[in-house]
Design an enzyme around this catalytic site. Structure first.
Site, PDB file in Angstrom:
ATOM      1  N   CYS A   1       0.993  -1.629  -0.252  1.00  0.00           N
ATOM      2  CA  CYS A   1      -0.071   0.202  -0.364  1.00  0.00           C
ATOM      3  C   CYS A   1       0.882   1.648  -0.479  1.00  0.00           C
ATOM      4  O   CYS A   1       0.456   2.340  -0.820  1.00  0.00           O
ATOM      5  CB  CYS A   1      -1.001   0.036   0.966  1.00  0.00           C
ATOM      6  SG  CYS A   1      -2.271  -1.244   1.412  1.00  0.00           S
TER       7      CYS A   1
HETATM    8  N1  LIG Z   1      -2.799  -6.111   2.581  1.00  0.00           N
HETATM    9  C1  LIG Z   1      -2.893  -4.947   2.855  1.00  0.00           C
HETATM   10  O1  LIG Z   1      -2.996  -4.529   4.003  1.00  0.00           O
HETATM   11  C2  LIG Z   1      -3.900  -3.979   1.953  1.00  0.00           C
HETATM   12  C3  LIG Z   1      -4.806  -2.993   3.077  1.00  0.00           C
HETATM   13  C4  LIG Z   1      -5.015  -1.567   2.235  1.00  0.00           C
HETATM   14  C5  LIG Z   1      -5.753  -2.111   0.792  1.00  0.00           C
HETATM   15  N2  LIG Z   1      -5.666  -3.453   0.277  1.00  0.00           N
HETATM   16  C6  LIG Z   1      -5.585  -2.499  -1.602  1.00  0.00           C
HETATM   17  O2  LIG Z   1      -6.346  -4.205  -1.348  1.00  0.00           O
HETATM   18  C7  LIG Z   1      -6.565  -4.783  -2.706  1.00  0.00           C
HETATM   19  C8  LIG Z   1      -6.162  -6.218  -2.560  1.00  0.00           C
HETATM   20  O3  LIG Z   1      -5.070  -6.119  -1.614  1.00  0.00           O
HETATM   21  P1  LIG Z   1      -4.617  -7.688  -1.125  1.00  0.00           P
HETATM   22  O4  LIG Z   1      -2.903  -7.695  -0.225  1.00  0.00           O
HETATM   23  O5  LIG Z   1      -5.660  -8.601  -0.417  1.00  0.00           O
HETATM   24  O6  LIG Z   1      -3.920  -8.678  -2.517  1.00  0.00           O
HETATM   25  P2  LIG Z   1      -3.323 -10.067  -2.758  1.00  0.00           P
HETATM   26  O7  LIG Z   1      -2.347 -10.277  -3.920  1.00  0.00           O
HETATM   27  O8  LIG Z   1      -3.592 -10.371  -1.725  1.00  0.00           O
HETATM   28  O9  LIG Z   1      -5.004 -10.399  -3.520  1.00  0.00           O
HETATM   29  C9  LIG Z   1      -5.365 -10.175  -4.308  1.00  0.00           C
HETATM   30  C10 LIG Z   1      -5.898 -11.358  -5.256  1.00  0.00           C
HETATM   31  O10 LIG Z   1      -6.569 -11.297  -6.331  1.00  0.00           O
HETATM   32  C11 LIG Z   1      -6.544 -12.400  -7.150  1.00  0.00           C
HETATM   33  N3  LIG Z   1      -6.758 -11.835  -8.380  1.00  0.00           N
HETATM   34  C12 LIG Z   1      -6.152 -11.475  -9.496  1.00  0.00           C
HETATM   35  N4  LIG Z   1      -7.071 -10.925 -10.973  1.00  0.00           N
HETATM   36  C13 LIG Z   1      -7.802 -11.506 -10.675  1.00  0.00           C
HETATM   37  C14 LIG Z   1      -8.718 -11.977 -11.246  1.00  0.00           C
HETATM   38  N5  LIG Z   1      -8.924 -10.878 -12.679  1.00  0.00           N
HETATM   39  N6  LIG Z   1      -9.817 -12.454 -11.030  1.00  0.00           N
HETATM   40  C15 LIG Z   1      -9.972 -12.537  -9.243  1.00  0.00           C
HETATM   41  N7  LIG Z   1      -8.626 -12.728  -8.546  1.00  0.00           N
HETATM   42  C16 LIG Z   1      -7.873 -12.221  -8.992  1.00  0.00           C
HETATM   43  C17 LIG Z   1      -5.497 -12.937  -6.959  1.00  0.00           C
HETATM   44  O11 LIG Z   1      -5.207 -14.797  -7.155  1.00  0.00           O
HETATM   45  C18 LIG Z   1      -4.946 -12.732  -5.121  1.00  0.00           C
HETATM   46  O12 LIG Z   1      -5.419 -13.666  -4.583  1.00  0.00           O
HETATM   47  C19 LIG Z   1      -4.923  -3.778  -3.221  1.00  0.00           C
HETATM   48  O13 LIG Z   1      -6.286  -3.128  -4.315  1.00  0.00           O
HETATM   49  C20 LIG Z   1      -4.546  -3.375  -2.250  1.00  0.00           C
HETATM   50  O14 LIG Z   1      -3.472  -1.892  -2.439  1.00  0.00           O
HETATM   51  C21 LIG Z   1      -4.820  -4.357   1.048  1.00  0.00           C
END
Ligand SMILES: NC(=O)c1ccc[n+]([C@@H]2O[C@H](COP(=O)([O-])OP(=O)(O)OC[C@H]3O[C@@H](n4cnc5c(N)ncnc54)[C@H](O)[C@@H]3O)[C@@H](O)[C@H]2O)c1
Length: 430
Positions: A262
């Protein structure tokens, strides 16, 4: 309300959110393109350290949670929540291709009355311009009329055991007031406090403000760290004193650089979008500059520490402690430790790492050279064999007293050695 929802993207955000909804009695279908993750979930097995397999198993058994790679199941749900990655591309510009692909996969299956909520962090306009366009053209339906559209940013604090999805207030903005109300009704089932805002854009901008605020304040203490160190002042001591002020101050801590999915990334989503309006985001750029210079500063401290023992970096053995981007998590995305490993190697050091949560470095997009590297053993003989240990991430489970006994020189970027018995001159703050 008897609802069934789909959550797309079962990563650090989507999986805990799925379980929270399921626990609250909502039927959740988890969708992901990664069949490895889906199969693991079907077996009730977690792939995220802080999520217990037992929690998945009990929701599977209760019939409230299931996982699939088949997006046509969207036909049968009342709402879809999208939690897919939003990285930067190699030119450090927003890459919303995951959101667009998700939109394309679900659009043919949309039906009248369905609610679509985006949670991925992104620039203002993504939901009501980019995602809306894909959903409308792929479904032939109109947002705000035939289906509802909203944005609600995710607020996760990985590694913090007191952070519970249900207790973190949720900001919600809709494409129309009716869209927002529907999204509020959805989240109210699983989350205690909902904070409505006037639009998707206001909700998108709220998340960016939160992350930019962190990025800028971390840069500030990083800069002060370097300046105060030159003056012989310990920034950690100063921060601990400043945080006793009961108002008008919030503590941020310096480190070896920014990490995680992030803070190093999201601010640049705004920078990019601001250009469209002929605006620049100077605070963001400056903070980025200060934070990305940190690994070089830290490596300079390692060189100084070795120098003090009449050792050249070239040929010295350096152990980097902590590969995850923050303490007590197993997430190494954007971790500055990689940069430290690269820089030390460029200086000719023999480098290795120890991280109890990451025994093996798997494939990564940006650090392919480290694929297959394994952590070293945590024992006296191994740790002693290094000329210096550089603490990059301070996991609580590491025994720092043992480190003080075993390591000859310690360069500490996290103030992890405070309160530990050490020898004079053994610890170098960085
Ligand atoms: N990790 C954190 O602490 C956090 C905190 C706040 C916001 N975010 C935001 O949340 C969002 C997700 O982050 P995350 O950390 O969960 O990511 P992540 O990489 O852990 O998970 C994303 C998931 O989406 C799946 N994916 C990718 N393309 C896809 C598609 N076309 N269809 C279906 N699934 C698909 C991936 O296989 C993966 O399992 C991002 O925008 C991030 O900026 C994350």
């Amino acid at each position: 309300m008897d609802m069934k929802i789909a959550i797309v993207g079962l990563g650090y955000v989507g999986l805990p959110l799925s379980l929270q909804f399921a626990k609250s009695g909502v039927k959740v279908l988890g969708l992901d393109i990664d069949s490895g993750k889906v199969n693991s979930l079907k077996r009730g097995k977690s792939y995220i350290k802080h999520i217990a397999s037992e929690d998945i198993k009990s929701e599977l058994a209760a019939g409230r949670f299931s996982a699939s790679t088949d997006f046509s199941a969207v036909r049968k749900v009342d709402a879809v929540i999208i939690c897919v990655p939003t990285p930067l591309n190699k030119n450090r510009e927003p890459d919303i291709s995951y959101i667009i692909k998700t939109g394309e996969s679900i659009a043919p299956h949309l039906h009248r009355g369905i609610l679509i909520v985006l949670e991925s962090t992104t620039y203002p306009g993504t939901t009501d311009e980019d995602l809306r366009a894909v959903l409308e053209s792929g479904s032939g339906l109109k947002a705000g009329k035939d289906f509802q559209l909203a944005f609600s940013p995710e607020r996760e604090d990985p590694g913090n055991p007191d952070s519970k999805v249900a207790l973190i207030p949720k900001v919600v903005g809709g494409y129309t007031a009716a869209c927002r109300d529907k999204a509020i009704a959805l989240y109210s089932q699983a989350i205690r406090t909902i904070v409505p805002v006037s639009s998707c854009r206001a909700a998108e901008a709220t998340k960016l403000l939160e992350n930019i605020f962190r990025g800028v304040n971390i840069a500030l203490v990083n800069e002060l760290k370097v300046v105060y160190a030159a003056m012989g002042i310990d920034v950690w001591e100063v921060i601990h004193a400043a945080r006793t002020k009961p108002f008008g101050y919030m503590a941020f801590y310096p480190g070896p650089g920014l990490g995680g999915h992030c803070i190093p990334i999201d601010p640049f989503y705004l920078t990019w979008k601001a250009r469209e309006y002929g605006m620049s985001t100077r605070f963001i750029e400056l903070a980025g500059e200060v934070n990305t210079a940190m690994p070089e500063y830290v490596v300079r401290r390692v060189i100084e520490a070795l120098n003090a023992r009449r050792k050249a970096t070239n040929g010295s053995r350096v152990l980097v402690l902590g590969l995850a981007y923050k303490a007590d998590v197993d997430d190494m995305r954007e971790s500055p430790t990689y940069k430290l490993l690269d820089l030390l190697k460029e200086h000719g050091a023999e480098v290795a790492y120890y991280d109890p949560y990451i025994p093996l470095i798997g494939p990564t997009r940006e650090h392919a050279a480290w694929k297959g590297a394994r952590y070293v053993r945590w024992d006296r003989r191994t740790i002693r064999s290094f000329d210096v240990t550089l603490i990059s991430t301070a996991h609580k489970c590491v025994n720092y007293q043992e480190l003080a006994q075993w390591s000859q020189t310690i360069v500490d970027t996290r103030n992890a050695m405070t309160g530990v018995r050490t020898k004079p001159g053994q610890v170098w703050k960085a």
